[in-house]
Design an enzyme around this catalytic site. Structure first.
Site, PDB file in Angstrom:
ATOM      1  N   LYS A  45       0.913  -0.883   0.095  1.00  0.00           N
ATOM      2  CA  LYS A  45      -0.234  -0.088   0.034  1.00  0.00           C
ATOM      3  C   LYS A  45       0.744   1.512   0.184  1.00  0.00           C
ATOM      4  CE  LYS A  45      -4.708  -0.675   1.137  1.00  0.00           C
ATOM      5  NZ  LYS A  45      -5.317  -1.537  -0.192  1.00  0.00           N
ATOM      6  N   THR A  83      -2.275  -6.120   0.234  1.00  0.00           N
ATOM      7  CA  THR A  83      -2.190  -4.429   1.161  1.00  0.00           C
ATOM      8  C   THR A  83      -2.821  -3.737   1.606  1.00  0.00           C
ATOM      9  OG1 THR A  83      -3.260  -3.228  -1.147  1.00  0.00           O
ATOM     10  CG2 THR A  83      -0.929  -4.871  -1.611  1.00  0.00           C
ATOM     11  N   ASP A  84      -4.070  -4.498   1.369  1.00  0.00           N
ATOM     12  CA  ASP A  84      -4.941  -3.258   3.277  1.00  0.00           C
ATOM     13  C   ASP A  84      -4.566  -3.901   4.295  1.00  0.00           C
ATOM     14  OD1 ASP A  84      -7.030  -2.136   3.042  1.00  0.00           O
ATOM     15  OD2 ASP A  84      -7.221  -3.636   4.484  1.00  0.00           O
ATOM     16  N   PHE A  97      29.050  33.301 -12.665  1.00  0.00           N
ATOM     17  CA  PHE A  97      29.414  32.031 -13.551  1.00  0.00           C
ATOM     18  C   PHE A  97      29.734  33.427 -14.671  1.00  0.00           C
ATOM     19  CE2 PHE A  97      27.930  29.413 -16.952  1.00  0.00           C
ATOM     20  CZ  PHE A  97      27.957  28.487 -15.782  1.00  0.00           C
ATOM     21  N   ARG A 124      25.482  37.618  -9.513  1.00  0.00           N
ATOM     22  CA  ARG A 124      23.662  36.933  -9.658  1.00  0.00           C
ATOM     23  C   ARG A 124      22.722  36.660  -8.446  1.00  0.00           C
ATOM     24  NH1 ARG A 124      24.311  31.092 -12.121  1.00  0.00           N
ATOM     25  NH2 ARG A 124      26.050  29.965 -10.649  1.00  0.00           N
ATOM     26  N   GLN A 165      27.591  24.130  -9.382  1.00  0.00           N
ATOM     27  CA  GLN A 165      28.313  22.327  -9.232  1.00  0.00           C
ATOM     28  C   GLN A 165      29.155  22.782  -8.168  1.00  0.00           C
ATOM     29  OE1 GLN A 165      27.435  24.096 -11.763  1.00  0.00           O
ATOM     30  NE2 GLN A 165      27.521  22.814 -13.659  1.00  0.00           N
ATOM     31  N   ASN A 179      18.198  24.904 -11.056  1.00  0.00           N
ATOM     32  CA  ASN A 179      18.898  26.462 -10.736  1.00  0.00           C
ATOM     33  C   ASN A 179      18.042  27.318 -11.436  1.00  0.00           C
ATOM     34  OD1 ASN A 179      20.577  28.662 -10.572  1.00  0.00           O
ATOM     35  ND2 ASN A 179      22.128  28.268 -12.234  1.00  0.00           N
ATOM     36  N   HIS A 191      16.391  30.335 -11.794  1.00  0.00           N
ATOM     37  CA  HIS A 191      16.956  31.021 -12.700  1.00  0.00           C
ATOM     38  C   HIS A 191      16.227  32.734 -11.883  1.00  0.00           C
ATOM     39  CE1 HIS A 191      19.735  28.663 -15.151  1.00  0.00           C
ATOM     40  NE2 HIS A 191      18.468  27.815 -15.548  1.00  0.00           N
TER      41      HIS A 191
END
Ligand code: URC
Length: 308
Positions: free
Chosen positions: A17, A62-63, A164, A181, A229, A255, A257
């Protein structure tokens, strides 16, 4: 055993489940406590027959796995996401002969107390914390444990100390180099513990989680970033350096931006100094991902975190 009588052979399979939303509220005294989890159970083992012939002789419904999650929350409590996962995994593998492996995934949503108007911490009123979702995955095959913890949606932003430049340029490159930035991301992280053996002492899961998250945040804040990175590597390396219980970290960082908007058409300077205005783009986004390992350890966390 390879069955040559069938053209179509059953491969990897699991069942259980998924997404049991279990909330446990402790009310001893006036101050209440909440644990809010989303628990997914996946069992595998001797399950050929249910697929081939439809015999349910080996199938725990599953129950029932759902009921077990709720009963365990009541009976044993929820100490931590990891501890709860360990309890459940052990139960399914040791109580059901045909079940050879259990994988329990847990998401944990944090709640904060609402302060009352007399500046006291609320005792029974909570607001869902808008920060990260905590994650844990416990796998047990009756012998070895694998615990991978982590988080997602931890959104962070540096408003300076990010550059960058110096990147490859070809005929399709239009990006301008920048010495200033906004660096923003929504951290998705998983970390795998050394702990695999019941006879070894377990890590303190709660402390480990809080400290590891703190290292991620501090490395993000303290790194003067030449690229996402580089920042990402520092985040993972800081965990490896400070948390002996962790063997491996996987990070997936979009990222997010923030583009400086051209406001010249309106006679406005938007030069990145005081009061700069950005467009926070939601897509596309750079997606920067890596595993950072303790030297000598194996990389076992899957590369694609959307599958974990
Ligand atoms: O930190 C970054 N890494 C990149 O690889 C990249 N590529 C890009 O266009 N912007 C950025 N930023």
């Amino acid at each position: 055993m390879t069955d040559t009588s069938r053209p179509a052979v059953l491969g990897q399979n699991q069942y259980g489940k998924a997404e049991n939303r279990v909330v446990r509220i402790t009310r001893n005294g006036a101050t209440h406590h909440i644990k809010d989890l989303n628990v997914s159970v996946a069992l595998s083992g001797d399950m050929e027959e249910v697929h081939y012939s439809g015999s349910n002789a080996n199938v725990l419904p599953t129950d029932t796995t759902k009921n077990t999650v709720f009963a365990f929350a009541k009976e044993h409590g929820i100490e931590s996401a990891e501890q709860f996962g360990i309890h459940l995994a052990r139960h399914f593998v040791t109580s059901q002969e045909p079940v050879h492996r259990a994988r329990i995934r847990v998401e944990e949503y944090a709640w904060e107390r609402i302060a009352t108007s007399d500046a006291h911490e609320g005792e029974h009123s909570f607001v869902r914390r808008g920060q990260e979702t905590r994650l844990a995955q416990v796998t047990y095959d009756g012998e070895r444990w694998e615990v991978v913890s982590g988080l997602k949606d931890l959104t962070v932003l540096n408003s300076t100390d990010s550059e960058f430049r110096g990147y490859v340029k070809d005929r399709y490159t239009t990006l301008q180099e920048t010495r200033g930035r906004v660096l923003a991301t929504s951290v998705a992280a998983r970390w795998r513990f050394h702990w695999t053996d019941d006879r070894q002492p377990m890590p303190d899961w709660e402390t480990s989680y809080e400290r590891t998250k703190q290292h991620l945040l501090q490395a993000f804040a303290e790194t003067y970033s030449l690229s996402l990175q580089q920042t990402m590597y520092r985040m993972g390396a800081r965990i490896i350096d400070h948390r002996d219980e962790i063997a491996e970290v996987r990070l997936s960082l979009p990222n997010r931006h923030h583009f400086q908007v051209d406001l010249e058409p309106f006679g406005l300077e938007n030069d990145g100094e005081d009061g700069a205005v950005y467009l926070a783009a939601d897509r596309p986004y750079g997606l920067i991902e890596a595993t950072i390992l303790r030297n000598g350890c194996e990389a076992l966390i899957p590369a694609d975190l959307t599958n974990l």
